[in-house]
Motif scaffolding. Structure first.
Motif, PDB file in Angstrom:
ATOM      1  N   SER A 298     -67.147  57.009  -3.286  1.00  0.00           N
ATOM      2  CA  SER A 298     -67.690  55.785  -2.631  1.00  0.00           C
ATOM      3  C   SER A 298     -67.849  54.777  -3.831  1.00  0.00           C
ATOM      4  O   SER A 298     -67.408  53.397  -3.825  1.00  0.00           O
ATOM      5  N   VAL A 299     -68.496  55.248  -5.061  1.00  0.00           N
ATOM      6  CA  VAL A 299     -68.633  54.358  -6.277  1.00  0.00           C
ATOM      7  C   VAL A 299     -67.200  53.863  -6.615  1.00  0.00           C
ATOM      8  O   VAL A 299     -67.360  52.784  -7.309  1.00  0.00           O
ATOM      9  N   SER A 300     -66.373  54.912  -6.451  1.00  0.00           N
ATOM     10  CA  SER A 300     -65.002  54.190  -7.168  1.00  0.00           C
ATOM     11  C   SER A 300     -64.278  53.147  -6.457  1.00  0.00           C
ATOM     12  O   SER A 300     -63.744  52.255  -6.933  1.00  0.00           O
ATOM     13  N   CYS A 301     -64.490  53.313  -4.790  1.00  0.00           N
ATOM     14  CA  CYS A 301     -64.215  52.068  -3.957  1.00  0.00           C
ATOM     15  C   CYS A 301     -65.046  50.746  -4.518  1.00  0.00           C
ATOM     16  O   CYS A 301     -64.425  49.696  -4.263  1.00  0.00           O
ATOM     17  N   LEU A 302     -66.307  51.082  -4.613  1.00  0.00           N
ATOM     18  CA  LEU A 302     -67.197  49.704  -4.878  1.00  0.00           C
ATOM     19  C   LEU A 302     -66.707  49.083  -6.369  1.00  0.00           C
ATOM     20  O   LEU A 302     -66.775  47.877  -6.543  1.00  0.00           O
ATOM     21  N   TYR A 303     -66.558  50.198  -7.055  1.00  0.00           N
ATOM     22  CA  TYR A 303     -65.834  49.740  -8.499  1.00  0.00           C
ATOM     23  C   TYR A 303     -64.753  48.570  -8.331  1.00  0.00           C
ATOM     24  O   TYR A 303     -64.525  47.704  -9.217  1.00  0.00           O
TER      25      TYR A 303
ATOM     26  N   ASP B 226     -76.351  51.226   1.242  1.00  0.00           N
ATOM     27  CA  ASP B 226     -77.377  51.550   0.039  1.00  0.00           C
ATOM     28  C   ASP B 226     -76.879  51.746  -1.350  1.00  0.00           C
ATOM     29  O   ASP B 226     -77.613  51.335  -2.326  1.00  0.00           O
ATOM     30  N   ARG B 227     -75.800  52.381  -1.633  1.00  0.00           N
ATOM     31  CA  ARG B 227     -75.279  52.512  -2.844  1.00  0.00           C
ATOM     32  C   ARG B 227     -74.824  51.161  -3.511  1.00  0.00           C
ATOM     33  O   ARG B 227     -74.801  50.861  -4.891  1.00  0.00           O
ATOM     34  N   ALA B 228     -74.357  50.274  -2.785  1.00  0.00           N
ATOM     35  CA  ALA B 228     -73.907  48.931  -3.173  1.00  0.00           C
ATOM     36  C   ALA B 228     -75.064  48.385  -3.583  1.00  0.00           C
ATOM     37  O   ALA B 228     -74.964  47.404  -4.570  1.00  0.00           O
ATOM     38  N   THR B 229     -76.266  48.301  -2.960  1.00  0.00           N
ATOM     39  CA  THR B 229     -77.476  47.494  -3.443  1.00  0.00           C
ATOM     40  C   THR B 229     -77.831  48.006  -4.603  1.00  0.00           C
ATOM     41  O   THR B 229     -78.619  47.214  -5.608  1.00  0.00           O
ATOM     42  N   GLU B 230     -77.680  49.389  -5.066  1.00  0.00           N
ATOM     43  CA  GLU B 230     -77.970  49.813  -6.403  1.00  0.00           C
ATOM     44  C   GLU B 230     -77.076  49.359  -7.509  1.00  0.00           C
ATOM     45  O   GLU B 230     -77.388  49.030  -8.795  1.00  0.00           O
ATOM     46  N   MET B 231     -75.712  49.469  -7.072  1.00  0.00           N
ATOM     47  CA  MET B 231     -74.833  49.380  -8.147  1.00  0.00           C
ATOM     48  C   MET B 231     -74.231  47.897  -8.527  1.00  0.00           C
ATOM     49  O   MET B 231     -73.971  47.418  -9.438  1.00  0.00           O
TER      50      MET B 231
ATOM     51  N   GLU C 124     -64.695  53.223   4.152  1.00  0.00           N
ATOM     52  CA  GLU C 124     -65.716  54.644   3.775  1.00  0.00           C
ATOM     53  C   GLU C 124     -65.316  55.636   4.874  1.00  0.00           C
ATOM     54  O   GLU C 124     -65.560  55.253   5.987  1.00  0.00           O
ATOM     55  N   GLU C 125     -64.846  56.867   4.291  1.00  0.00           N
ATOM     56  CA  GLU C 125     -64.699  57.996   5.392  1.00  0.00           C
ATOM     57  C   GLU C 125     -63.657  57.598   6.225  1.00  0.00           C
ATOM     58  O   GLU C 125     -63.743  57.159   7.532  1.00  0.00           O
ATOM     59  N   ILE C 126     -62.084  57.347   5.743  1.00  0.00           N
ATOM     60  CA  ILE C 126     -61.288  56.838   6.690  1.00  0.00           C
ATOM     61  C   ILE C 126     -60.941  57.611   7.668  1.00  0.00           C
ATOM     62  O   ILE C 126     -60.364  57.483   8.913  1.00  0.00           O
ATOM     63  N   GLN C 127     -61.254  59.126   7.660  1.00  0.00           N
ATOM     64  CA  GLN C 127     -60.950  59.955   8.460  1.00  0.00           C
ATOM     65  C   GLN C 127     -61.679  59.692   9.873  1.00  0.00           C
ATOM     66  O   GLN C 127     -61.396  60.230  10.939  1.00  0.00           O
TER      67      GLN C 127
END
Length: 509
Positions: A40-45, A79-84, A139-142
């Motif tokens: 997830s952080v790799s995609c947001l980056y 949630d991760r995006a709001t932190e990162m 996110e979670e493409i499956q």
């Protein structure tokens, strides 16, 4: 104006898969392999990085989860995006679930924007008609349908001056058949269902065949253009899959050393799917499922470059889908044609597997062309569905294949083929159980496979066939299995009442 922070100062990808994912130039890149791989952080980056590239203006992107609950719950990518993302100069807009990042010139019209949305219902992707996206993240493409994914690829167009791209994360999911087939076709999964480490991050090039709708894979863009003379270089998209395992995320293991133990506590099906098995971390297995059937083990079909003995008779068996993908049915059954040989020693040799999703007219044309390529020594057998429509389809194929031996098999209730009453049986999700008729037709060569006497030529379609046989009769799709069953039935037809008797007759002669 918020201070613009360079990504290298805000967050740096860890050595290994995260760096590979962050530096790939592929148009479409998927990262995955097991939970805790830092996906997830790799995609947001990747999204934040675009906003900091020199000259980038008005970057537009969307992060998708399949449903709203998954998008918004604690620990989600939102949630991760709001932190990162505030570390990259991002302003969190909770009212409309977006993040804006100001441009250095301070002009509001040059702001970058990343939206967070869901595509809960199939067809929701059509609401993005007219939308221009520099980056789309799944996110979670499956969890998504193939039609949703590929349609959103058509929304990649830009005024930012950047090359648009798709980035996605995933965990192994055997029930997402379109994704399994994508990774198998690209050569990223081995025949045992595990990702191949030496293929991780390898960039390949894809073209969709206009006649069959099949994805064609090439190692270079030039190779694709050589085969498709009407295409321009920009028409050929690049693709990569990056294997990211739990062991690749040293930061997580330092923060929570017990996480691996939590994955190991899962029941075997989920443990193998998410973590794999054995002392070496290979990531999760894409073939581990509760849909595993009782006909074929995972390694039942043996792989070789040549038949184990001389092939004395050839049959190409066909199972017809005769339907193109559509908005109503984005992933219909495939038409599969399996070329199967009976060897001198009594073994079966699967030499080739043709696959396409076409309408009736185009399907007939492909069958005729394949028969002409195979030659007159290869007999043709087709399954005839019960009822008038099935008889009409079989008659059409027979008329078109003058000069070839044709046998149209009727798959319906009778003593030899089983009782179809009450089938197909609905199962969890989209899974259905193959009819008893199809199970009966598969049983003779399944028994041979259990004795190590069914072989297949080493080819890209090996993993697909192994995937279907391993799940039979509980797979969502069983078209390749049915095509082989059709060929084997014809191999039985003239030389004995069963394959065992046929083999005995071959040995006597």
């Amino acid at each position: 104006m918020a201070e613009l922070v360079h990504p290298a100062d805000a967050w740096q990808p860890q050595a290994g898969p995260q760096v590979t994912f962050a530096t790939t130039a592929a148009d479409i890149a998927i990262i995955g392999g097991s939970p805790g791989g830092g996906k997830s952080v790799s995609c947001l980056y990747e999204a934040a990085k675009l906003c900091h590239l020199p000259g980038a203006k008005r970057v537009r992107g969307t992060v998708f989860r399949r449903d709203e609950a998954s998008l918004l719950r604690g620990g989600s990518i939102w949630d991760r995006a709001t932190e990162m993302l505030p570390a990259f100069g991002g302003t969190i807009r909770r009212d409309d679930l977006s993040v804006t990042i100001e441009h250095p010139d301070g002009q509001i019209e040059d702001q970058h924007r990343l939206d967070f949305r869901h595509l809960h219902r199939l067809g929701t992707e059509r609401t993005y008609d007219g939308s221009e996206q520099d980056i789309i993240i799944f996110e979670e493409i499956q969890e998504f349908e193939a039609a949703q994914f590929w349609y959103m690829v058509s929304r990649l167009r830009t005024r930012s001056g950047l090359r648009p791209r798709v980035r996605a994360s995933c965990n192994p999911d055997p029930d997402c058949e379109w994704l399994v087939e994508l990774l198998v076709g690209g050569g990223y999964l081995g025949p045992d269902g595990y990702a191949l480490p030496d293929r991780s991050g390898a960039v390949r090039f894809i073209v969709r065949d206009e006649a069959t709708d099949e994805l064609l894979w090439y190692d270079t863009r030039e190779a694709a253009l050589d085969e498709h003379h009407g295409l321009l270089a920009e028409d050929v998209l690049s693709f990569t899959f990056v294997l990211s395992r739990l062991s690749d995320n040293a930061a997580l293991l330092r923060r929570d050393p017990s996480y691996r133990g939590k994955l190991r506590m899962q029941l075997r099906k989920d443990r193998v799917r998410l973590l794999g098995e054995g002392p070496v971390d290979r990531g999760g297995c894409w073939f581990s499922t509760d849909a595993t059937g009782d006909f074929f083990s995972l390694d039942a079909l043996r792989v070789a470059d040549d038949p184990p003995s001389t092939v004395i008779r050839w049959v190409r068996g066909w199972d017809f889908g005769s339907s193109e993908p559509s908005a109503k049915e984005p992933d219909p059954d495939w038409t599969e044609g399996a070329k199967v040989g009976l060897c001198e020693g009594g073994d079966l040799w699967v030499d080739d597997l043709m696959s396409f999703q076409l309408g009736p007219t185009a399907t007939t044309a492909e069958v005729v062309e394949t028969a002409q390529t195979d030659g007159l020594l290869v007999e043709v057998a087709v399954f005839q569905d019960a009822g008038a429509a099935g008889k009409r389809d079989a008659a059409t194929i027979v008329a078109e294949l003058q000069g070839h031996e044709i046998t149209a098999h009727v798959v319906h209730s009778d003593r030899r083929h089983g009782d179809e009453k009450g089938t197909p049986v609905a199962r969890s999700g989209k899974r259905t159980k193959s009819s008893l008729a199809k199970q009966a037709l598969a049983r003779p060569w399944a028994l041979l496979a259990g004795k190590g006497r069914v072989w297949m030529r080493r080819a890209p379609w090996n993993a697909k066939l192994r995937y279907q046989t391993h799940r039979f009769p509980n797979a969502q799709k069983d078209d390749a299995v049915d095509a082989i069953s059709c060929a084997v039935r014809q191999l039985q037809e003239d030389v004995g009442t069963s394959l065992v008797e046929a083999m005995a007759k071959v040995r006597r002669t």
